[in-house]
Design a protein around this motif. Sequence first.
Motif, PDB file in Angstrom:
ATOM      1  N   GLY A 130       0.795  -1.224   0.000  1.00 62.51           N
ATOM      2  CA  GLY A 130       0.000   0.000   0.000  1.00 62.51           C
ATOM      3  C   GLY A 130       0.824   1.269   0.000  1.00 62.51           C
ATOM      4  N   THR A 131       0.159   2.374   0.313  1.00 62.69           N
ATOM      5  CA  THR A 131       0.816   3.674   0.389  1.00 62.69           C
ATOM      6  C   THR A 131       1.169   4.013   1.831  1.00 62.69           C
ATOM      7  N   VAL A 132       1.970   5.039   1.989  1.00 61.67           N
ATOM      8  CA  VAL A 132       2.352   5.503   3.317  1.00 61.67           C
ATOM      9  C   VAL A 132       1.129   5.964   4.107  1.00 61.67           C
ATOM     10  N   GLY A 133       0.230   6.701   3.450  1.00 62.69           N
ATOM     11  CA  GLY A 133      -0.966   7.183   4.142  1.00 62.69           C
ATOM     12  C   GLY A 133      -1.840   6.042   4.633  1.00 62.69           C
ATOM     13  N   GLY A 134      -2.033   5.039   3.786  1.00 61.61           N
ATOM     14  CA  GLY A 134      -2.813   3.876   4.186  1.00 61.61           C
ATOM     15  C   GLY A 134      -2.158   3.113   5.320  1.00 61.61           C
ATOM     16  N   ALA A 135      -0.829   3.045   5.281  1.00 58.77           N
ATOM     17  CA  ALA A 135      -0.090   2.339   6.333  1.00 58.77           C
ATOM     18  C   ALA A 135      -0.276   3.013   7.683  1.00 58.77           C
ATOM     19  N   VAL A 136      -0.332   4.341   7.686  1.00 56.81           N
ATOM     20  CA  VAL A 136      -0.563   5.060   8.938  1.00 56.81           C
ATOM     21  C   VAL A 136      -1.977   4.801   9.446  1.00 56.81           C
ATOM     22  N   MET A 137      -2.950   4.870   8.538  1.00 54.89           N
ATOM     23  CA  MET A 137      -4.345   4.684   8.946  1.00 54.89           C
ATOM     24  C   MET A 137      -4.552   3.336   9.633  1.00 54.89           C
ATOM     25  N   VAL A 187      -4.560  12.041   5.349  1.00 54.24           N
ATOM     26  CA  VAL A 187      -3.137  12.119   5.637  1.00 54.24           C
ATOM     27  C   VAL A 187      -2.446  12.765   4.447  1.00 54.24           C
ATOM     28  N   VAL A 188      -1.643  13.797   4.714  1.00 53.77           N
ATOM     29  CA  VAL A 188      -0.940  14.525   3.653  1.00 53.77           C
ATOM     30  C   VAL A 188       0.513  14.077   3.565  1.00 53.77           C
ATOM     31  N   ARG A 189       1.193  14.095   4.701  1.00 51.26           N
ATOM     32  CA  ARG A 189       2.603  13.666   4.721  1.00 51.26           C
ATOM     33  C   ARG A 189       2.929  13.093   6.091  1.00 51.26           C
ATOM     34  N   VAL A 190       3.980  12.298   6.108  1.00 57.60           N
ATOM     35  CA  VAL A 190       4.360  11.576   7.313  1.00 57.60           C
ATOM     36  C   VAL A 190       5.860  11.721   7.525  1.00 57.60           C
ATOM     37  N   THR A 191       6.278  11.851   8.777  1.00 59.02           N
ATOM     38  CA  THR A 191       7.700  11.878   9.105  1.00 59.02           C
ATOM     39  C   THR A 191       8.034  10.667   9.971  1.00 59.02           C
ATOM     40  N   PHE A 192       9.048   9.913   9.537  1.00 64.73           N
ATOM     41  CA  PHE A 192       9.516   8.748  10.272  1.00 64.73           C
ATOM     42  C   PHE A 192      10.840   9.071  10.962  1.00 64.73           C
ATOM     43  N   GLN A 193      10.973   8.614  12.185  1.00 65.04           N
ATOM     44  CA  GLN A 193      12.232   8.734  12.921  1.00 65.04           C
ATOM     45  C   GLN A 193      12.981   7.414  12.788  1.00 65.04           C
ATOM     46  N   LEU A 194      14.096   7.432  12.064  1.00 62.64           N
ATOM     47  CA  LEU A 194      14.858   6.219  11.800  1.00 62.64           C
ATOM     48  C   LEU A 194      16.217   6.283  12.480  1.00 62.64           C
ATOM     49  N   GLN A 195      17.013   5.250  12.276  1.00 62.26           N
ATOM     50  CA  GLN A 195      18.336   5.169  12.895  1.00 62.26           C
ATOM     51  C   GLN A 195      19.372   4.792  11.833  1.00 62.26           C
ATOM     52  N   PRO A 196      20.637   5.185  12.026  1.00 64.94           N
ATOM     53  CA  PRO A 196      21.665   4.773  11.071  1.00 64.94           C
ATOM     54  C   PRO A 196      21.800   3.250  11.036  1.00 64.94           C
ATOM     55  N   GLY A 197      22.017   2.722   9.855  1.00 68.59           N
ATOM     56  CA  GLY A 197      22.180   1.275   9.716  1.00 68.59           C
ATOM     57  C   GLY A 197      22.992   0.932   8.485  1.00 68.59           C
TER      58      GLY A 197
END
Length: 303
Positions: A130-137, A187-197
């Motif tokens: 799916g899309t990012v917006g759907g994933a959040v929902m 949902v318009v936009r989403v910000t994810f907090q990630l980590q170095p890998g």
Amino acid sequence: MSNKDLQAIFHGLDVGTVLFNEPLSKHTTWKIGGPADVFVIPSKTEHLQLLAKTCAENKVPWYVIGRGSNLLVRDGGLRGVVIKLADNFADISISGDQLTVQAGRSYVSAANTAIRSGLQGLEFATGIPGTVGGAVMMNAGAHGGETKDVLLSADIVEEDGSIRTLQNRDLQFAYRYSILKDQPRIVVRVTFQLQPGSTEEMQAKVRAWTKRRQTTQPLQLPNCGSVFRNPEGTHAGFLIEQAGLKGTKIGGAQISDLHANFIVNVQKARAVDVLALIDLVQTTIRERNGITLIPEVRIVGED
């Protein structure tokens, strides 16, 4: 509200591309679904704001779809307005360890962008269609990871057209749930907090998952992904397979003989065929195991 009234409201409205009586079978991964009265493909946030405000003022129901996975539209279609957020809303950017993505971008694409950039946390999403917006929902997840684990915030359009930023805690995430399921917003936009890998290590993990999916899931046939949520302590696919329902066909729809939690469109299936299989599975598992399987797929529209 009549189709004629809807056309009078939305014809010429500056909200992007507007189509009338658009078959939703063209916009779902199951290739199933009746027409949408009004189908809109916006290209900027202002379009979404005007759409939300116009729908609210005229008491017109609206729905947001992405790439049409995890969605079953009944054969009678959807009344009101359907808003499509896909490639038309897919910008992505990186700032430090944060990934900001517009809601229409493929979750797989967002995850792969993070991996290539050496950012860890979204690998689980490489198998979610799916899309990012759907994933959040729906708090989409796989391989032990969920959207709630990495989401920092989401910008949404309220019903009155205003924009608001919701933090992770505001979304009240649970298993395959966020508050957006009960309080429809865009949902318009989403910000994810990630980590170095390590990009190499993450890519190796994803390749192994991909290889397994290719051998265990019916990816060559139209489907919506997993149809049912996994009950606590077991898997829906296991229960369905143990009940001997693999391969069962109604109309043009079939319970996959490769993965029992997938229903595939094998020959011009209609929504009524899929719904009959869903009912059959639920009845069988309830009688056999005392468990009520809850659909993960979103079912909308009229018969």
